[in-house]
Design a protein around this motif. Structure first.
Motif, mmCIF file in Angstrom:
data_model
loop_
_atom_site.group_PDB
_atom_site.id
_atom_site.type_symbol
_atom_site.label_atom_id
_atom_site.label_comp_id
_atom_site.label_asym_id
_atom_site.label_seq_id
_atom_site.Cartn_x
_atom_site.Cartn_y
_atom_site.Cartn_z
ATOM 1 N N ALA A 68 19.264 -40.119 7.353
ATOM 2 C CA ALA A 68 19.167 -38.705 7.695
ATOM 3 C C ALA A 68 18.890 -38.504 9.181
ATOM 4 N N LYS A 69 19.234 -37.324 9.669
ATOM 5 C CA LYS A 69 19.017 -36.991 11.075
ATOM 6 C C LYS A 69 17.524 -36.837 11.354
ATOM 7 N N GLU A 70 17.150 -37.247 12.535
ATOM 8 C CA GLU A 70 15.772 -37.099 12.981
ATOM 9 C C GLU A 70 15.364 -35.629 12.976
ATOM 10 N N GLY A 71 14.197 -35.347 12.355
ATOM 11 C CA GLY A 71 13.693 -33.988 12.305
ATOM 12 C C GLY A 71 14.198 -33.161 11.141
ATOM 13 N N SER A 72 15.095 -33.716 10.330
ATOM 14 C CA SER A 72 15.618 -32.979 9.171
ATOM 15 C C SER A 72 14.628 -33.050 8.020
ATOM 16 N N ILE A 73 14.818 -32.190 7.019
ATOM 17 C CA ILE A 73 13.922 -32.189 5.856
ATOM 18 C C ILE A 73 14.148 -33.425 4.988
ATOM 19 N N GLU A 74 15.256 -34.132 5.231
ATOM 20 C CA GLU A 74 15.532 -35.358 4.470
ATOM 21 C C GLU A 74 14.985 -36.610 5.159
ATOM 22 N N GLU A 75 14.434 -36.451 6.356
ATOM 23 C CA GLU A 75 14.081 -37.630 7.153
ATOM 24 C C GLU A 75 13.072 -38.531 6.461
ATOM 25 N N ASN A 76 11.987 -37.938 5.922
ATOM 26 C CA ASN A 76 10.944 -38.772 5.304
ATOM 27 C C ASN A 76 11.465 -39.530 4.087
ATOM 28 N N THR A 77 12.237 -38.834 3.246
ATOM 29 C CA THR A 77 12.804 -39.502 2.064
ATOM 30 C C THR A 77 13.748 -40.618 2.495
ATOM 31 N N SER A 78 14.531 -40.363 3.546
ATOM 32 C CA SER A 78 15.446 -41.363 4.076
ATOM 33 C C SER A 78 14.691 -42.593 4.579
ATOM 34 N N LEU A 79 13.613 -42.350 5.322
ATOM 35 C CA LEU A 79 12.811 -43.455 5.838
ATOM 36 C C LEU A 79 12.158 -44.255 4.719
ATOM 37 N N ASN A 80 11.715 -43.534 3.677
ATOM 38 C CA ASN A 80 11.089 -44.206 2.529
ATOM 39 C C ASN A 80 12.064 -45.113 1.788
ATOM 40 N N GLY A 88 25.091 -59.782 1.564
ATOM 41 C CA GLY A 88 24.451 -60.624 2.567
ATOM 42 C C GLY A 88 24.187 -59.867 3.853
ATOM 43 N N ASP A 89 24.541 -60.486 4.974
ATOM 44 C CA ASP A 89 24.285 -59.897 6.295
ATOM 45 C C ASP A 89 25.414 -58.968 6.736
ATOM 46 N N ASP A 90 26.190 -58.488 5.793
ATOM 47 C CA ASP A 90 27.401 -57.731 6.106
ATOM 48 C C ASP A 90 27.170 -56.223 6.097
ATOM 49 N N ILE A 91 25.981 -55.799 6.512
ATOM 50 C CA ILE A 91 25.584 -54.393 6.461
ATOM 51 C C ILE A 91 25.093 -53.978 7.839
ATOM 52 N N VAL A 92 25.434 -52.757 8.249
ATOM 53 C CA VAL A 92 24.931 -52.214 9.506
ATOM 54 C C VAL A 92 24.368 -50.821 9.250
ATOM 55 N N VAL A 93 23.307 -50.483 9.958
ATOM 56 C CA VAL A 93 22.701 -49.156 9.843
ATOM 57 C C VAL A 93 23.013 -48.369 11.113
ATOM 58 N N ASP A 94 23.589 -47.190 10.953
ATOM 59 C CA ASP A 94 23.812 -46.325 12.109
ATOM 60 C C ASP A 94 22.528 -45.535 12.339
ATOM 61 N N ASP A 95 21.604 -46.159 13.060
ATOM 62 C CA ASP A 95 20.272 -45.599 13.271
ATOM 63 C C ASP A 95 20.196 -44.721 14.513
ATOM 64 N N ARG A 96 21.333 -44.188 14.933
ATOM 65 C CA ARG A 96 21.333 -43.224 16.043
ATOM 66 C C ARG A 96 21.022 -41.847 15.470
ATOM 67 N N THR A 97 19.793 -41.712 14.990
ATOM 68 C CA THR A 97 19.409 -40.530 14.216
ATOM 69 C C THR A 97 19.276 -39.268 15.056
ATOM 70 N N HIS A 98 19.429 -39.373 16.370
ATOM 71 C CA HIS A 98 19.479 -38.159 17.198
ATOM 72 C C HIS A 98 20.815 -37.446 17.008
ATOM 73 N N MET A 99 21.804 -38.159 16.456
ATOM 74 C CA MET A 99 23.111 -37.569 16.178
ATOM 75 C C MET A 99 23.154 -37.025 14.757
ATOM 76 N N THR A 100 23.995 -36.019 14.536
ATOM 77 C CA THR A 100 24.137 -35.476 13.194
ATOM 78 C C THR A 100 24.810 -36.491 12.275
ATOM 79 N N ILE A 101 24.595 -36.324 10.986
ATOM 80 C CA ILE A 101 25.271 -37.177 10.006
ATOM 81 C C ILE A 101 26.777 -37.050 10.139
ATOM 82 N N GLY A 102 27.255 -35.821 10.363
ATOM 83 C CA GLY A 102 28.690 -35.581 10.460
ATOM 84 C C GLY A 102 29.349 -36.376 11.576
ATOM 85 N N LYS A 103 28.735 -36.383 12.753
ATOM 86 C CA LYS A 103 29.298 -37.125 13.883
ATOM 87 C C LYS A 103 29.304 -38.621 13.615
ATOM 88 N N ARG A 104 28.220 -39.117 12.991
ATOM 89 C CA ARG A 104 28.154 -40.551 12.698
ATOM 90 C C ARG A 104 29.153 -40.951 11.618
#
Length: 477
Positions: free
Chosen positions: A379-391, A405-421
């Motif tokens: 979830a985007k930083e500051g959104s109402i979903e952020e805490n649940t996402s972090l949990n 395995g190690d074949d996963i990446v997290v798009d943790d640029r949470t300053h950007m909207t979900i849509g852009k990512r």
């Protein structure tokens, strides 16, 4: 979690006592900050935020001529920070391209080991005397990089290693009991292309898998030749891009039997002739005026533009005789081994795969070569979903590592909207994108799954999502 019982008024909350509303806001911010810091230590995750990807597609030191052909794969890989041009015909492979390359190398290594080939590494610098002994230095010299050391000794930057591996074979006595012998390497090659183009599909410096075989006689050599060709077919089937095997010319390599492996593509330099009746195929170079199939006499011939990604040669004893390579046979006599040479354009396969499968705007990888199979978008930083996402993200990541395995990446640029990512994840061609959006706060939490193969988004509860991805993984084994 911060747990509260009821509002006593707008400014106070009963939280095992009474605290101000403003204090609660501060505590919630503190809680979120603590969670983020915990995540840094607990999750050893692949991160898009920290991944090196230049924002400008073209280096200031590089300029393109107006009429220079830029392939779709070249354009996409440059724009999305997958490769970076250093100068004309030379490229950096950046982290995403390197991951794809590592996957391809693993596929190649597995199939080479399965047929008993042994992996080695040979010098890139080749003393020119070896090429003088075989006569190849007097041919195609315009394609070679020739350098001199401080003592004026002449060397080549290797375009191929037939002479070197034959010299290696001859440096120690061999007997018939040690044959057949197959030695291969995956290393850098150099060719002074008259017009490098199409990005890493045709460049001056590239990575190649080259294998060399040594056999007692022609019969044994043909058996080995067919074994390697079958291994190549398995490699290309594993990669998952349509390929065509045809008869080819031996060119500067020599020998009396040759086959080429191609990916069909309009930007390809080769034209293949294929019989629709018996499926016999050859490179047009072998018979430019062919109108009738030499195998079944059919005149139903199809022309296909293609990119050569592999080539095999049955060399006979040409290099063995030229470099005095011998083995001791059953009766003790010394005989020249029959040789084979087999190449795969490793970096070219990466570029050609992207070229064949992608659209103008979106990269489509064969799943076997995708830099990452799954991209998670929290979830985007500051959104109402952020805490649940972090949990939930650590648990989600751990579940996926058990599958991929190690074949996963997290798009943790949470300053950007979900849509852009999500748009960027689609462009990068990740096969699966898991989004922690608005429905993550529902009971039960729902995750959005985007599949590149269908271009559709669906919602899943966690258990169903895991089961679905497990099945998708099994389907590709």
């Amino acid at each position: 979690m911060i747990c509260y019982h009821k509002f006593t008024n707008h400014n106070t909350i009963n939280l095992f006592g009474v605290i101000s509303y403003n204090s609660l806001v501060v505590l919630n911010k503190l809680y979120t900050a603590v969670l983020k810091n915990i995540m840094k230590f607990e999750i050893k995750m692949n991160s898009l935020k920290n991944m090196f990807r230049p924002t400008k597609p073209i280096s200031k030191n590089v300029s393109f001529k107006p009429d220079e052909l830029i392939s779709n794969s070249q354009k996409l890989m440059l724009e999305l920070g997958i490769i970076r041009q250093s100068t004309n015909g030379l490229y950096h492979l950046l982290p995403l391209a390197q991951r794809s390359l590592d996957k391809l190398i693993n596929i190649i290594n597995k199939n080479m080991m399965n047929i008993g080939a042994q992996k080695i590494s040979m010098p890139v610098l080749i003393h020119s005397n070896l090429w003088k002994k075989t006569g190849r230095l007097s041919k195609n010299i315009e394609d070679l990089y020739i350098v001199n050391d401080r003592k004026s000794k002449e060397f080549l930057l290797s375009p191929t290693h037939e002479e070197v591996v034959t010299d290696l074979f001859s440096s120690d006595p061999k007997t018939y009991k040690q044959l057949p012998l197959m030695l291969y390497q995956i290393g850098t090659k150099f060719r002074d292309e008259i017009r490098p183009k199409l990005g890493i599909i045709r460049s001056k410096e590239f990575l190649m898998k080259d294998l060399y075989s040594f056999d007692r006689d022609q019969t044994s050599a043909i058996t080995t030749y067919n074994k390697v060709c079958q291994a190549y077919e398995k490699i290309f089937k594993h990669i998952g891009v349509k390929f065509i095997k045809v008869e080819g010319t031996s060119g500067m390599m020599g020998g009396n039997q040759s086959h080429e492996f191609h990916f069909p593509a309009e930007v390809g330099d080769d034209t293949l002739l294929q019989c629709k009746k018996c499926e016999f195929g050859m490179n047009k170079e072998m018979s430019p005026e062919l109108v009738q199939c030499p195998k079944c006499s059919s005149t139903d011939i199809e022309f296909t533009k293609a990119i050569e990604v592999g080539h095999t040669f049955n060399l006979g004893t040409f290099y063995s005789n030229a470099l005095s390579a011998t083995y001791s046979d059953t009766d003790g006599t010394l005989k020249p081994p029959y040789m084979g040479s087999y190449g795969l354009g490793v970096t070219r396969i990466i570029g050609a795969s992207v070229e064949c499968l992608s659209t103008q705007e979106i990269i489509q990888w064969p799943r076997s070569l995708s830099p990452f199979t799954v991209c998670i978008i929290p979830a985007k930083e500051g959104s109402i979903e952020e805490n649940t996402s972090l949990n939930n993200i650590q648990s989600l990541y751990n579940h996926f590592t058990k599958i991929f395995g190690d074949d996963i990446v997290v798009d943790d640029r949470t300053h950007m909207t979900i849509g852009k990512r999500l748009i960027e994840a689609k462009k990068l061609g990740f096969p699966f994108v898991v989004v922690m959006g608005k429905k993550i706060n529902e009971n039960p939490s729902l995750y959005e799954l985007y599949e590149a193969s269908t271009n559709k988004l669906k919602h899943y509860e966690l258990s169903n999502l895991i089961n679905y991805l497990k099945q998708q993984c099994l389907d590709k084994i």
